[in-house]
Each structure stands twice: as structure tokens, then as C-alpha cells.
Design an enzyme around this catalytic site. Sequence first.
Site, PDB file in Angstrom:
ATOM      1  CD  GLU A  22       7.136  -4.486  -6.703  1.00 46.69           C
ATOM      2  OE1 GLU A  22       7.726  -5.493  -5.907  1.00 46.69           O
ATOM      3  OE2 GLU A  22       6.954  -3.490  -5.973  1.00 46.69           O
ATOM      4  CD  GLU A  38      -1.645  -2.425   2.241  1.00 47.50           C
ATOM      5  OE1 GLU A  38      -0.208  -2.534   1.947  1.00 47.50           O
ATOM      6  OE2 GLU A  38      -2.571  -2.919   2.443  1.00 47.50           O
ATOM      7  N   PRO A  94      11.113 -15.550   1.824  1.00 56.70           N
ATOM      8  CG  PRO A  94      12.062 -16.092   3.857  1.00 56.70           C
ATOM      9  CD  PRO A  94      12.267 -15.828   2.419  1.00 56.70           C
ATOM     10  NE  ARG A  95       3.985 -10.101   2.510  1.00 60.92           N
ATOM     11  CZ  ARG A  95       3.861  -9.008   2.008  1.00 60.92           C
ATOM     12  NH1 ARG A  95       4.697  -8.796   0.917  1.00 60.92           N
ATOM     13  NH2 ARG A  95       2.911  -7.787   2.179  1.00 60.92           N
ATOM     14  CD  GLU A 149      19.020  -7.766  -0.182  1.00 65.02           C
ATOM     15  OE1 GLU A 149      20.141  -7.443  -0.349  1.00 65.02           O
ATOM     16  OE2 GLU A 149      19.050  -8.870   0.578  1.00 65.02           O
ATOM     17  CG  ASN A 158       1.883  -6.318  -6.832  1.00 65.55           C
ATOM     18  OD1 ASN A 158       1.593  -6.617  -8.032  1.00 65.55           O
ATOM     19  ND2 ASN A 158       2.468  -5.318  -6.636  1.00 65.55           N
ATOM     20  N   PRO A 159       1.966  -9.704  -8.566  1.00 66.10           N
ATOM     21  CG  PRO A 159       0.689 -10.278 -10.168  1.00 66.10           C
ATOM     22  CD  PRO A 159       0.559  -9.769  -8.797  1.00 66.10           C
TER      23      PRO A 159
END
Length: 434
Positions: A341, A68, A271-272, A314, A338-339
Site C-alpha cells: 500500500e 486478509e 501503532p499496529r 487512517e 504489508n509494504p
Amino acid sequence: MKAPPLTIALRAYRFGLYVGEPAVAGLLAWRSRQGKEDPGRLPERRGLAGRARPSGSLVWMHGASVGEALSLVGLVDGMIARGFSVLVTTGTRSAAELIGRRLPAGAVHQYMPLDAPRWIERFLDHWHPDLALVAESEIWPNTVIALHRRGIPLLLVNGRMSERSFKGWVRSPRTAEALLSRIAICLAQTRDDAERFERLGAPRVSIAGNLKYDSAVPPADDQQLAYLRDVIGDRPVWVAASTHPGEDATIAEAHAALQERVPNLLTVVVPRHPQRGEDVAACASALGLRSTLRSRGGRPHGNIDVYVADTLGELGLFYRLAPLVFLGGSMTQRGGQNPIEPTRLDAAILHGPNVQNFAQVYHALDEAGGALMVADAGELAAAVGALLLDPRRSRAMADAGNAALRPFEGAVERTLAILDPFIAQMKLSAVIAS
């Protein structure tokens, strides 16, 4: 149009946070001890400013977490170009660290205070914003009420209302209307979002598109990029990005299944939440795979199967290293990551079936051939192997993905065009006041 009165539920919420303020302060202290809050900036979460207010007119923008907040950068640039200072607030440490590196001159960052009435009033007393923008679905009742009482226009930008959230709000229609009617304009991402906001009582709804389509690609350290490319060499490599618990074992299984078909394969797992690095490595070790953690100085040398990139900020680096990216949160009930980027950085996209958070973009990518859905470790292994062994197909997917995104661009310009009347009013008010 006069806003309807506050409902009993809203009055109870406000009273509860008045009398419960000490408990909320205790919660903040506990979160700080758990590493979930920045101890050096904890007063900001109580509405105590960490720096002086810039002179002149000020626009306040809020994005709760990383996605966001980053989606607001284009609007920040637009408002600065129009002569305003900008205050950007976030709610998470990761968002604060990332947005702090992205903000241009003329913008400052603070943490968003929690929604306790006195803390919100203290925050507004210091910053005196002329206009407030919140991203996606950040509808905090005491903040909305305080802004409305002060006559500060509140705009919801990049507005998103999932079917699940809508079903929750529709159980309390008068409360929903009491809040949403106090929002000056709601700029929704899609027609479905707009219809849900309208049905809940938002009086002025427009569709501006998704700001994330216009976001700049994430940066990368050039030296690190050159170094990692040198270390990896000509090894086939793919990235599993923003993974959640339950997906790491699937990724490790896919790698193990590919070892003979794709010799010397390197799997990079990001990892998120970076603190999950050891869990990711454990999933790899359980299948006899060799792993190392970037947070501990590990590097993807030739004897490493799974490189765990358990660091923050990163993704841009790793998206540039691989022609193929699997987006996490899509094989669990998280709704997908989100795809946009990785697509913009020329990666072919793989994802699981649960992508409702970004349903529109995944649908467009799938339809155009820029992305492919996989349901389990077997399908993931098959897709990774096929694409890594056929670089032309992977490149064609990346090109198709970029083409699929182009029709959705322009949300920043559309949003700023809708904001311009408010901007003109702010400038007129400033002239009159002087």
C-alpha cells in the site's frame, strides 16, 4: 477422490468443542469485556445471524483480520459482477470496521462464528452458501468438516503456508491430509506455498499469486489530508507504520539522532494496535521528545516532534503525507507488515530484517531499489536523514518500488478464472433446482 476419515485428533477436537461450548461462550464474554469483541454483535460469534440471507446464490468469503479481509475486495467485486450475492466474514473488530466501509452494494458483513460445531452448523443453516472461500491460512477443522459434509465447495484463496506452520503441520501428517483433502482447490500465493500444501496432502493446488498486489490503495479523508498538509507545511516528515512493542523506542532514538541534521523533523508513528498510543508517547518522552496523540485531538503543530496516530483505518491518510515509510513488525519477530500500500502511494520503503510474512514482495522491492533494510536505530536514522535530505533519491526509490510490483499483479483475474467452473456449476444447479 474420497477424503480420508477423520483422525483421532480431529475427533477429539470436535468432541472437546461440543462439550466445551459453555467455556467458549465464557471466553467470548470475557473478550467482550476486554474490548476485543463487539458486544452488540456478539451473537454472530455464536452463529446467530444479524441479518436476513439475500435471495439467490450466495458466495461466502472469510478473511480473519484486516489484511486478509481487504485482499478479498477484488473477488467480492468479481462475484457480484457475475450475479451473486456475497457474505464476507471477519474475526476481528478492526477488520469488521474497515471492511464494512469498503464493501460494495450486493455484499454483507458478519462476524465469523467460533469453530464450535453447533455454532458453525447454525451459521450454515441460516446462510446456505453455495460456495465458500477462505483467505490465506484460515483452516478451522469444524468449519472445513461441516462444509464438506454439506457438499459446499471450499476454496482456499491467497493461500499461505509459512515454513514454521508447515513444520507444525508435518508433525501430524494424517490430520493435515484429512483436512486439506476436504478443500476443493487451494490457490497458493507462491511456489513455496504450493509445494508445502501439496506435501501436506492438498490434492488440487494451483499458484494464483498474492491478491494483495491487486488491492486498492487505502482511502483518505480529503478534508483531513488538506488540513494536515496545511498544519505540517514544509516540515520534513516520515511515517513509522504498523509498529509493534519494541520498535517505538528505536523510532524515537532515530528521531533524536536526526534532530540536528534534519531541523524541525516530524515523525508520525502509527501503532499496529491503536490502544498502544500512550506507550508510543512514553518512548518519545523518555528521550525528551514532545509528542501528542491523535486520538485525543492532538495535531502535529510545529512544537511537536512525534505525532502518534493512534486511530484505526487512517493509514491511507498518513501514507499520503510522507515520502518515506518505515514498516513495523520488521525489527521484532512479527514478520513484517504489508509494504504494498505505501509503495503504491509513492513512498520509499524502509524495513527491518524480519519480513518473512511478505518475503517475496520485500525481496522484489529490495532488489529493485524501492526499499532498504535497516537493522537498528543508527541505520534507521542514517537512511531517514539521507532520503529526506535528497528528495530526488526518495522519488527514484518510490518509482522503482512501483515498477517492481507490476509483474506480480493480476492475482484477482487469475483467481476468478479458476473460480469460473465452480460458478458455472452453481448457476446450472440453480437452474435445475428452479
